[in-house]
Design a protein around this motif. Structure first.
Motif, PDB file in Angstrom:
ATOM      1  N   THR A 190     -44.768  24.872 -19.203  1.00  0.00           N
ATOM      2  CA  THR A 190     -45.468  25.030 -17.928  1.00  0.00           C
ATOM      3  C   THR A 190     -46.161  23.758 -17.462  1.00  0.00           C
ATOM      4  OG1 THR A 190     -47.388  25.886 -19.143  1.00  0.00           O
ATOM      5  CG2 THR A 190     -45.828  27.505 -18.278  1.00  0.00           C
ATOM      6  N   LYS A 191     -46.380  22.817 -18.367  1.00  0.00           N
ATOM      7  CA  LYS A 191     -47.060  21.574 -17.990  1.00  0.00           C
ATOM      8  C   LYS A 191     -46.071  20.490 -17.566  1.00  0.00           C
ATOM      9  CE  LYS A 191     -51.226  22.196 -20.798  1.00  0.00           C
ATOM     10  NZ  LYS A 191     -52.087  21.627 -21.880  1.00  0.00           N
ATOM     11  N   ILE A 192     -45.042  20.275 -18.383  1.00  0.00           N
ATOM     12  CA  ILE A 192     -44.102  19.194 -18.109  1.00  0.00           C
ATOM     13  C   ILE A 192     -42.877  19.710 -17.353  1.00  0.00           C
ATOM     14  CG2 ILE A 192     -42.645  17.413 -19.138  1.00  0.00           C
ATOM     15  CD1 ILE A 192     -44.566  17.378 -21.518  1.00  0.00           C
ATOM     16  N   GLY A 193     -42.295  20.803 -17.830  1.00  0.00           N
ATOM     17  CA  GLY A 193     -41.131  21.383 -17.183  1.00  0.00           C
ATOM     18  C   GLY A 193     -39.852  20.607 -17.477  1.00  0.00           C
ATOM     19  N   ALA A 194     -38.750  21.151 -16.997  1.00  0.00           N
ATOM     20  CA  ALA A 194     -37.438  20.526 -17.150  1.00  0.00           C
ATOM     21  C   ALA A 194     -36.825  20.383 -15.764  1.00  0.00           C
ATOM     22  CB  ALA A 194     -36.545  21.383 -18.040  1.00  0.00           C
ATOM     23  N   SER A 195     -36.023  19.352 -15.582  1.00  0.00           N
ATOM     24  CA  SER A 195     -35.370  19.167 -14.284  1.00  0.00           C
ATOM     25  C   SER A 195     -34.257  20.208 -14.121  1.00  0.00           C
ATOM     26  CB  SER A 195     -34.793  17.757 -14.161  1.00  0.00           C
ATOM     27  OG  SER A 195     -33.675  17.603 -15.022  1.00  0.00           O
ATOM     28  N   PHE A 196     -33.782  20.357 -12.891  1.00  0.00           N
ATOM     29  CA  PHE A 196     -32.680  21.282 -12.614  1.00  0.00           C
ATOM     30  C   PHE A 196     -31.449  20.885 -13.427  1.00  0.00           C
ATOM     31  CE2 PHE A 196     -29.019  22.604  -9.919  1.00  0.00           C
ATOM     32  CZ  PHE A 196     -29.230  23.972  -9.955  1.00  0.00           C
ATOM     33  N   VAL A 197     -31.234  19.582 -13.581  1.00  0.00           N
ATOM     34  CA  VAL A 197     -30.092  19.091 -14.365  1.00  0.00           C
ATOM     35  C   VAL A 197     -30.261  19.461 -15.843  1.00  0.00           C
ATOM     36  CG1 VAL A 197     -28.734  17.073 -15.007  1.00  0.00           C
ATOM     37  CG2 VAL A 197     -29.789  17.183 -12.760  1.00  0.00           C
ATOM     38  N   ASP A 198     -31.486  19.384 -16.354  1.00  0.00           N
ATOM     39  CA  ASP A 198     -31.759  19.793 -17.739  1.00  0.00           C
ATOM     40  C   ASP A 198     -31.378  21.256 -17.947  1.00  0.00           C
ATOM     41  OD1 ASP A 198     -32.743  17.347 -18.601  1.00  0.00           O
ATOM     42  OD2 ASP A 198     -34.790  17.824 -17.993  1.00  0.00           O
ATOM     43  N   LEU A 199     -31.740  22.105 -16.976  1.00  0.00           N
ATOM     44  CA  LEU A 199     -31.397  23.527 -17.059  1.00  0.00           C
ATOM     45  C   LEU A 199     -29.883  23.711 -17.092  1.00  0.00           C
ATOM     46  CD1 LEU A 199     -33.859  25.276 -14.547  1.00  0.00           C
ATOM     47  CD2 LEU A 199     -34.147  24.909 -16.992  1.00  0.00           C
ATOM     48  N   MET A 200     -29.187  22.993 -16.225  1.00  0.00           N
ATOM     49  CA  MET A 200     -27.718  23.076 -16.182  1.00  0.00           C
ATOM     50  C   MET A 200     -27.116  22.621 -17.514  1.00  0.00           C
ATOM     51  SD  MET A 200     -26.356  24.071 -13.194  1.00  0.00           S
ATOM     52  CE  MET A 200     -24.763  23.258 -13.208  1.00  0.00           C
TER      53      MET A 200
END
Length: 225
Positions: A190-200
Protein backbone atom coordinates in the motif's frame (compact mmCIF):
# COMPACT_ATOMS: atom_id res chain seq x y z
CA UNK A 1 -20.50 34.99 5.78
CA UNK A 2 -16.82 35.72 6.28
CA UNK A 3 -15.01 35.72 2.90
CA UNK A 4 -12.25 33.56 4.33
CA UNK A 5 -14.68 30.81 5.33
CA UNK A 6 -16.57 31.11 2.04
CA UNK A 7 -13.31 30.50 0.18
CA UNK A 8 -12.55 27.44 2.36
CA UNK A 9 -16.01 26.00 1.71
CA UNK A 10 -15.62 26.53 -2.04
CA UNK A 11 -12.23 24.76 -2.01
CA UNK A 12 -13.70 21.91 0.07
CA UNK A 13 -16.64 21.45 -2.30
CA UNK A 14 -14.38 21.59 -5.34
CA UNK A 15 -12.18 18.89 -3.80
CA UNK A 16 -15.17 16.67 -3.05
CA UNK A 17 -16.49 17.08 -6.60
CA UNK A 18 -13.07 16.26 -8.06
CA UNK A 19 -12.86 13.09 -5.96
CA UNK A 20 -16.37 12.02 -7.01
CA UNK A 21 -15.57 12.60 -10.68
CA UNK A 22 -12.36 10.57 -10.38
CA UNK A 23 -14.17 7.72 -8.66
CA UNK A 24 -17.18 7.64 -10.99
CA UNK A 25 -14.99 7.59 -14.12
CA UNK A 26 -12.84 4.68 -12.94
CA UNK A 27 -14.63 2.19 -15.20
CA UNK A 28 -13.77 4.28 -18.26
CA UNK A 29 -10.17 4.68 -17.04
CA UNK A 30 -9.74 0.88 -16.68
CA UNK A 31 -10.98 0.30 -20.23
CA UNK A 32 -8.92 3.14 -21.70
CA UNK A 33 -5.74 2.03 -19.92
CA UNK A 34 -6.04 -1.57 -21.07
CA UNK A 35 -6.95 -0.70 -24.67
CA UNK A 36 -4.34 2.02 -25.14
CA UNK A 37 -1.41 0.67 -23.11
CA UNK A 38 -1.54 -3.13 -22.88
CA UNK A 39 -0.89 -3.85 -26.56
CA UNK A 40 2.44 -2.01 -26.25
CA UNK A 41 3.35 -4.14 -23.23
CA UNK A 42 2.40 -7.50 -24.76
CA UNK A 43 3.41 -6.72 -28.36
CA UNK A 44 0.03 -8.05 -29.52
CA UNK A 45 -3.48 -6.69 -30.07
CA UNK A 46 -5.52 -6.32 -26.88
CA UNK A 47 -9.15 -5.28 -26.53
CA UNK A 48 -11.42 -4.84 -23.51
CA UNK A 49 -15.06 -4.37 -24.55
CA UNK A 50 -16.46 -2.88 -21.35
CA UNK A 51 -15.64 -2.01 -17.76
CA UNK A 52 -17.64 -0.51 -14.92
CA UNK A 53 -17.08 0.71 -11.37
CA UNK A 54 -19.49 1.25 -8.48
CA UNK A 55 -18.70 4.29 -6.35
CA UNK A 56 -20.70 2.95 -3.42
CA UNK A 57 -19.33 -0.60 -3.21
CA UNK A 58 -15.90 -0.27 -4.82
CA UNK A 59 -16.78 -3.20 -7.09
CA UNK A 60 -15.53 -3.13 -10.69
CA UNK A 61 -16.17 -5.44 -13.61
CA UNK A 62 -14.39 -6.11 -16.89
CA UNK A 63 -16.16 -7.75 -19.81
CA UNK A 64 -14.69 -9.58 -22.81
CA UNK A 65 -10.95 -9.12 -22.66
CA UNK A 66 -9.17 -10.48 -25.75
CA UNK A 67 -5.40 -10.85 -26.08
CA UNK A 68 -4.18 -11.82 -29.54
CA UNK A 69 -1.30 -14.13 -30.28
CA UNK A 70 1.98 -12.88 -31.77
CA UNK A 71 2.02 -12.67 -35.56
CA UNK A 72 2.63 -16.01 -37.26
CA UNK A 73 0.96 -18.08 -34.52
CA UNK A 74 -1.33 -20.93 -35.56
CA UNK A 75 -4.27 -19.57 -33.56
CA UNK A 76 -5.46 -15.93 -33.56
CA UNK A 77 -5.99 -15.56 -29.81
CA UNK A 78 -3.81 -16.26 -26.79
CA UNK A 79 -6.44 -15.50 -24.16
CA UNK A 80 -10.15 -14.81 -23.74
CA UNK A 81 -11.66 -13.60 -20.49
CA UNK A 82 -15.43 -13.25 -20.74
CA UNK A 83 -15.73 -11.36 -17.48
CA UNK A 84 -13.89 -10.56 -14.26
CA UNK A 85 -14.74 -8.93 -10.95
CA UNK A 86 -12.56 -6.62 -8.88
CA UNK A 87 -12.92 -5.05 -5.47
CA UNK A 88 -11.10 -1.73 -5.34
CA UNK A 89 -10.64 0.47 -2.29
CA UNK A 90 -12.54 3.58 -3.53
CA UNK A 91 -10.56 6.07 -1.46
CA UNK A 92 -7.25 4.76 -2.78
CA UNK A 93 -8.06 5.81 -6.35
CA UNK A 94 -7.12 9.43 -5.71
CA UNK A 95 -3.86 8.42 -4.01
CA UNK A 96 -0.51 7.33 -5.43
CA UNK A 97 -1.29 3.63 -4.95
CA UNK A 98 -4.62 2.11 -6.00
CA UNK A 99 -5.50 -0.84 -3.75
CA UNK A 100 -7.11 -3.76 -5.58
CA UNK A 101 -8.38 -5.98 -2.79
CA UNK A 102 -9.20 -8.87 -5.09
CA UNK A 103 -9.56 -9.80 -8.74
CA UNK A 104 -11.37 -12.98 -9.70
CA UNK A 105 -12.69 -14.76 -12.76
CA UNK A 106 -13.98 -18.25 -13.52
CA UNK A 107 -14.11 -18.07 -17.32
CA UNK A 108 -10.54 -17.56 -18.50
CA UNK A 109 -9.60 -19.45 -21.67
CA UNK A 110 -5.98 -20.00 -22.68
CA UNK A 111 -4.79 -21.06 -26.16
CA UNK A 112 -1.52 -22.86 -25.46
CA UNK A 113 0.63 -23.72 -28.49
CA UNK A 114 3.16 -26.52 -28.11
CA UNK A 115 4.39 -28.21 -24.97
CA UNK A 116 6.24 -25.09 -23.85
CA UNK A 117 3.51 -22.62 -24.85
CA UNK A 118 5.69 -20.81 -27.37
CA UNK A 119 3.07 -18.11 -27.97
CA UNK A 120 2.93 -17.23 -24.26
CA UNK A 121 6.72 -17.34 -24.00
CA UNK A 122 6.94 -14.77 -26.79
CA UNK A 123 4.38 -12.50 -25.12
CA UNK A 124 6.15 -12.89 -21.76
CA UNK A 125 9.50 -11.96 -23.34
CA UNK A 126 7.94 -8.77 -24.73
CA UNK A 127 6.44 -7.90 -21.33
CA UNK A 128 9.81 -8.42 -19.60
CA UNK A 129 11.56 -6.26 -22.19
CA UNK A 130 8.99 -3.49 -21.73
CA UNK A 131 9.17 -3.76 -17.92
CA UNK A 132 12.98 -3.53 -17.95
CA UNK A 133 12.81 -0.41 -20.11
CA UNK A 134 10.15 1.16 -17.87
CA UNK A 135 12.16 0.51 -14.69
CA UNK A 136 15.19 2.20 -16.25
CA UNK A 137 13.06 5.25 -17.09
CA UNK A 138 11.65 5.43 -13.55
CA UNK A 139 15.12 5.08 -12.04
CA UNK A 140 16.38 7.90 -14.25
CA UNK A 141 13.45 10.15 -13.32
CA UNK A 142 13.87 9.61 -9.57
CA UNK A 143 17.66 9.97 -9.71
CA UNK A 144 17.23 13.45 -11.17
CA UNK A 145 14.75 14.43 -8.46
CA UNK A 146 11.81 14.65 -10.88
CA UNK A 147 8.27 13.61 -10.05
CA UNK A 148 7.32 10.07 -11.03
CA UNK A 149 3.85 10.35 -12.60
CA UNK A 150 3.30 6.61 -12.98
CA UNK A 151 0.21 5.20 -11.26
CA UNK A 152 0.94 2.34 -8.88
CA UNK A 153 -1.17 -0.57 -7.64
CA UNK A 154 -1.34 -3.00 -4.76
CA UNK A 155 -3.01 -6.25 -5.84
CA UNK A 156 -3.80 -8.14 -2.67
CA UNK A 157 -5.37 -11.25 -4.20
CA UNK A 158 -5.97 -12.66 -7.69
CA UNK A 159 -7.95 -15.88 -8.09
CA UNK A 160 -8.55 -17.59 -11.44
CA UNK A 161 -10.80 -20.64 -11.14
CA UNK A 162 -11.65 -23.30 -13.73
CA UNK A 163 -9.24 -21.90 -16.30
CA UNK A 164 -9.72 -23.74 -19.61
CA UNK A 165 -6.49 -24.46 -21.50
CA UNK A 166 -6.90 -25.27 -25.20
CA UNK A 167 -3.76 -27.27 -25.90
CA UNK A 168 -2.51 -27.07 -29.50
CA UNK A 169 0.34 -28.65 -31.41
CA UNK A 170 0.85 -26.20 -34.26
CA UNK A 171 -2.66 -25.71 -35.69
CA UNK A 172 -4.11 -28.97 -34.36
CA UNK A 173 -6.05 -28.91 -31.12
CA UNK A 174 -4.97 -31.82 -28.93
CA UNK A 175 -7.15 -31.44 -25.85
CA UNK A 176 -8.78 -29.17 -23.28
CA UNK A 177 -7.29 -29.06 -19.80
CA UNK A 178 -8.99 -27.49 -16.78
CA UNK A 179 -6.86 -25.78 -14.14
CA UNK A 180 -8.98 -25.68 -10.96
CA UNK A 181 -7.28 -22.62 -9.46
CA UNK A 182 -4.49 -20.14 -10.14
CA UNK A 183 -3.75 -17.68 -7.36
CA UNK A 184 -1.44 -14.75 -6.87
CA UNK A 185 -1.24 -12.45 -3.86
CA UNK A 186 0.44 -9.32 -2.52
CA UNK A 187 1.89 -7.72 -5.64
CA UNK A 188 3.00 -4.31 -4.43
CA UNK A 189 2.20 -2.92 -1.01
CA UNK A 190 0.00 0.00 0.00
CA UNK A 191 2.96 2.35 0.41
CA UNK A 192 5.13 1.65 -2.63
CA UNK A 193 2.84 -0.31 -4.95
CA UNK A 194 3.63 -1.98 -8.26
CA UNK A 195 3.37 -0.52 -11.75
CA UNK A 196 0.75 -1.77 -14.22
CA UNK A 197 3.58 -3.50 -16.10
CA UNK A 198 4.68 -5.25 -12.88
CA UNK A 199 1.14 -6.60 -12.50
CA UNK A 200 1.15 -7.84 -16.10
CA UNK A 201 4.58 -9.46 -15.74
CA UNK A 202 3.83 -11.32 -12.51
CA UNK A 203 0.32 -12.37 -13.60
CA UNK A 204 1.55 -13.78 -16.92
CA UNK A 205 4.39 -15.61 -15.18
CA UNK A 206 1.98 -17.30 -12.76
CA UNK A 207 -0.39 -18.26 -15.59
CA UNK A 208 2.50 -19.69 -17.65
CA UNK A 209 3.87 -21.72 -14.71
CA UNK A 210 0.42 -23.20 -14.00
CA UNK A 211 -0.32 -23.96 -17.67
CA UNK A 212 3.04 -25.63 -18.25
CA UNK A 213 2.60 -27.76 -15.12
CA UNK A 214 -0.84 -29.00 -16.14
CA UNK A 215 0.04 -29.51 -19.83
CA UNK A 216 3.10 -31.59 -18.86
CA UNK A 217 0.99 -33.63 -16.43
CA UNK A 218 -1.53 -34.24 -19.24
CA UNK A 219 1.23 -35.35 -21.65
CA UNK A 220 2.71 -37.74 -19.07
CA UNK A 221 -0.73 -39.16 -18.31
CA UNK A 222 -1.52 -39.64 -22.00
CA UNK A 223 1.82 -41.36 -22.70
CA UNK A 224 1.18 -43.90 -19.94
CA UNK A 225 -2.02 -45.10 -21.58
Amino acid sequence: MNKKYSFIIIIFLATIISVLIALSSMGFIIKKTINQVTHNITGTDVELSKSSFSLLTGKATMQKLLIANPKGSSTPLAMIMTSAKMKINPMSITKDTVIIENLETDNLEIFWIGKEGKNFREIEAHIIKFATRERAIIEDITSRGLEDEHKYFALQQMTLTNTKVHYYQDSKKINEIIIPEITLSNIGDTKIGASFVDLMEKSFKEIIVSCEKHVNAHIISTNKK
